[in-house]
Write an enzyme that holds these catalytic residues in place. Sequence first.
Site, PDB file in Angstrom:
ATOM      1  N   LYS A 221       4.274 -85.011  22.973  1.00  0.00           N
ATOM      2  CA  LYS A 221       5.645 -84.495  23.032  1.00  0.00           C
ATOM      3  C   LYS A 221       5.597 -83.011  23.390  1.00  0.00           C
ATOM      4  O   LYS A 221       5.036 -82.203  22.652  1.00  0.00           O
ATOM      5  CB  LYS A 221       6.353 -84.704  21.694  1.00  0.00           C
ATOM      6  CG  LYS A 221       7.810 -84.246  21.688  1.00  0.00           C
ATOM      7  CD  LYS A 221       8.447 -84.541  20.332  1.00  0.00           C
ATOM      8  CE  LYS A 221       9.900 -84.089  20.276  1.00  0.00           C
ATOM      9  NZ  LYS A 221      10.520 -84.378  18.973  1.00  0.00           N
TER      10      LYS A 221
ATOM     11  N   SER B  49      17.424 -86.519  27.176  1.00  0.00           N
ATOM     12  CA  SER B  49      18.829 -86.183  27.398  1.00  0.00           C
ATOM     13  C   SER B  49      19.054 -85.338  28.646  1.00  0.00           C
ATOM     14  O   SER B  49      20.007 -85.571  29.400  1.00  0.00           O
ATOM     15  CB  SER B  49      19.386 -85.460  26.177  1.00  0.00           C
ATOM     16  OG  SER B  49      18.652 -84.270  25.908  1.00  0.00           O
TER      17      SER B  49
ATOM     18  N   CYS C   1      14.364 -82.620  11.898  1.00  0.00           N
ATOM     19  CA  CYS C   1      15.164 -81.556  12.509  1.00  0.00           C
ATOM     20  C   CYS C   1      16.665 -81.769  12.338  1.00  0.00           C
ATOM     21  O   CYS C   1      17.423 -80.799  12.230  1.00  0.00           O
ATOM     22  CB  CYS C   1      14.802 -81.374  13.979  1.00  0.00           C
ATOM     23  SG  CYS C   1      15.017 -82.840  15.000  1.00  0.00           S
TER      24      CYS C   1
ATOM     25  N   TYR D  58      18.976 -93.418  27.627  1.00  0.00           N
ATOM     26  CA  TYR D  58      20.417 -93.457  27.430  1.00  0.00           C
ATOM     27  C   TYR D  58      21.106 -94.259  28.533  1.00  0.00           C
ATOM     28  O   TYR D  58      22.290 -94.583  28.421  1.00  0.00           O
ATOM     29  CB  TYR D  58      20.977 -92.031  27.397  1.00  0.00           C
ATOM     30  CG  TYR D  58      20.307 -91.191  26.330  1.00  0.00           C
ATOM     31  CD1 TYR D  58      20.654 -91.334  24.991  1.00  0.00           C
ATOM     32  CD2 TYR D  58      19.301 -90.281  26.658  1.00  0.00           C
ATOM     33  CE1 TYR D  58      20.026 -90.588  24.005  1.00  0.00           C
ATOM     34  CE2 TYR D  58      18.665 -89.526  25.682  1.00  0.00           C
ATOM     35  CZ  TYR D  58      19.027 -89.691  24.357  1.00  0.00           C
ATOM     36  OH  TYR D  58      18.386 -88.959  23.379  1.00  0.00           O
TER      37      TYR D  58
ATOM     38  N   ARG E 216      10.070 -74.488  18.914  1.00  0.00           N
ATOM     39  CA  ARG E 216       9.139 -75.493  18.393  1.00  0.00           C
ATOM     40  C   ARG E 216       7.789 -75.457  19.108  1.00  0.00           C
ATOM     41  O   ARG E 216       7.034 -76.427  19.078  1.00  0.00           O
ATOM     42  CB  ARG E 216       9.774 -76.892  18.505  1.00  0.00           C
ATOM     43  CG  ARG E 216      11.059 -77.003  17.679  1.00  0.00           C
ATOM     44  CD  ARG E 216      11.602 -78.421  17.649  1.00  0.00           C
ATOM     45  NE  ARG E 216      12.758 -78.482  16.763  1.00  0.00           N
ATOM     46  CZ  ARG E 216      13.977 -78.846  17.132  1.00  0.00           C
ATOM     47  NH1 ARG E 216      14.201 -79.198  18.390  1.00  0.00           N
ATOM     48  NH2 ARG E 216      14.972 -78.860  16.281  1.00  0.00           N
TER      49      ARG E 216
ATOM     50  N   LYS F  61       6.803 -87.851  25.956  1.00  0.00           N
ATOM     51  CA  LYS F  61       8.162 -87.308  25.987  1.00  0.00           C
ATOM     52  C   LYS F  61       8.089 -85.852  26.431  1.00  0.00           C
ATOM     53  O   LYS F  61       7.294 -85.096  25.874  1.00  0.00           O
ATOM     54  CB  LYS F  61       8.790 -87.406  24.597  1.00  0.00           C
ATOM     55  CG  LYS F  61      10.217 -86.880  24.521  1.00  0.00           C
ATOM     56  CD  LYS F  61      10.755 -86.970  23.096  1.00  0.00           C
ATOM     57  CE  LYS F  61      12.189 -86.441  23.034  1.00  0.00           C
ATOM     58  NZ  LYS F  61      12.735 -86.475  21.656  1.00  0.00           N
TER      59      LYS F  61
ATOM     60  N   CYS G 166      11.196 -79.135  12.234  1.00  0.00           N
ATOM     61  CA  CYS G 166      10.727 -80.503  11.972  1.00  0.00           C
ATOM     62  C   CYS G 166       9.876 -80.629  10.717  1.00  0.00           C
ATOM     63  O   CYS G 166       8.987 -81.488  10.645  1.00  0.00           O
ATOM     64  CB  CYS G 166       9.950 -81.008  13.189  1.00  0.00           C
ATOM     65  SG  CYS G 166      10.941 -81.057  14.704  1.00  0.00           S
TER      66      CYS G 166
ATOM     67  N   CYS H  15      11.685 -87.917  11.621  1.00  0.00           N
ATOM     68  CA  CYS H  15      11.543 -86.473  11.770  1.00  0.00           C
ATOM     69  C   CYS H  15      12.494 -85.798  10.791  1.00  0.00           C
ATOM     70  O   CYS H  15      13.141 -86.473   9.981  1.00  0.00           O
ATOM     71  CB  CYS H  15      11.822 -86.045  13.209  1.00  0.00           C
ATOM     72  SG  CYS H  15      11.232 -84.367  13.594  1.00  0.00           S
TER      73      CYS H  15
ATOM     74  N   ARG I 229      20.205 -81.720  21.445  1.00  0.00           N
ATOM     75  CA  ARG I 229      20.475 -80.856  20.295  1.00  0.00           C
ATOM     76  C   ARG I 229      21.969 -80.774  20.013  1.00  0.00           C
ATOM     77  O   ARG I 229      22.385 -80.587  18.873  1.00  0.00           O
ATOM     78  CB  ARG I 229      19.838 -79.489  20.523  1.00  0.00           C
ATOM     79  CG  ARG I 229      18.308 -79.602  20.477  1.00  0.00           C
ATOM     80  CD  ARG I 229      17.572 -78.366  20.945  1.00  0.00           C
ATOM     81  NE  ARG I 229      16.130 -78.650  20.967  1.00  0.00           N
ATOM     82  CZ  ARG I 229      15.220 -77.839  21.481  1.00  0.00           C
ATOM     83  NH1 ARG I 229      15.597 -76.680  22.012  1.00  0.00           N
ATOM     84  NH2 ARG I 229      13.940 -78.169  21.466  1.00  0.00           N
TER      85      ARG I 229
END
Length: 321
Positions: A191, A270, A118, A309, A213, A244, A126, A116, A201
């Site tokens: 997404k 996240s 971004c 994560y 976005r 996602k 993006c 990507c 971010r």
Amino acid sequence: MNRTRRLRRTDNIRRLVRENSLQLNDLIYPLFIEEGKDIETEIVSMPGIKRFSLDKLSKELDEVSALNIPAVLLFGIPSSKDEIGSQTWNEQGIIQKSIRFIKKHYPQLYVITDVCFCEYTSHGHCGIIHDNDVDNDATLVNLAKQVVSHARAGADMVAPSGMMDGMIATIREALDQTGFPNLPVMSYAVKYASAFYGPFRDAADSTPSFGDRRTYQMDPSNRDEALREANFDDQEGADILMVKPALSYLDIIRDIKNNFDRPVACYNVSGEYSMIKAAAEKGWIDEEKVMMESLLSMKRAGADIIITYFAKDVAKYLLKN
């Protein structure tokens, strides 16, 4: 009388009839690698997750390898940005150097790269901006440059995340024409323009400098559109289809699993991670149990692969249980 409780009476019988389980082989661990030296910075909004410079990355990779986590997903934070994200195809860029480092010193790890712009653009969007929006077709040209550069550096898989129309066909053609016909593509096929991305971010310095976005990521209200998006990527040659975020889109994961004969991935993003961490820090929930239950829900919904994560925490849990 039917007594379904007969099969719940002991731990052993519950194990025998258990329909789904979470395993190490299901997991991909994201890594944030920052250009520079002597960087090991915890991301405040993502407790336990850090940004590393390449010279500090070995400690993290040693732990990932010791825990037998099979794959990592790389995100790069460059030292300089421009309007087109040209550092993404720089042969000496942070991702390219990271790929070569990991493949040399940790060959057992499967290396996937996020594809990507971004993190690399001065505006945080993006792709290339024309008339205050991302120019889809101009961005495709640069996507091809980026994936070929990642492939030449030694990536095992590329994962395009920008939600550009036609991105999989462009990437597949670019890889095939440059001698990488066997390099798989895991598409961020579905997404959503989600509020759950907030902490990421902070991690990747990728907040848009204007607007949002929503012109290229999906409306959270839409379900049928997800099938159309996945169908385009399936037809264009994606090897794995991703949804996602994950936790608020379990119905979409199941739809993709039911309708496509390809492995399905999901991204435990996240915000989903940080909510659990924050509530656990307050003592409001049992972090370990909620972590496992939430990830298991993704497996139950149909995910074959989970990007999370929590991967190291899950590995430690499975080792002691």
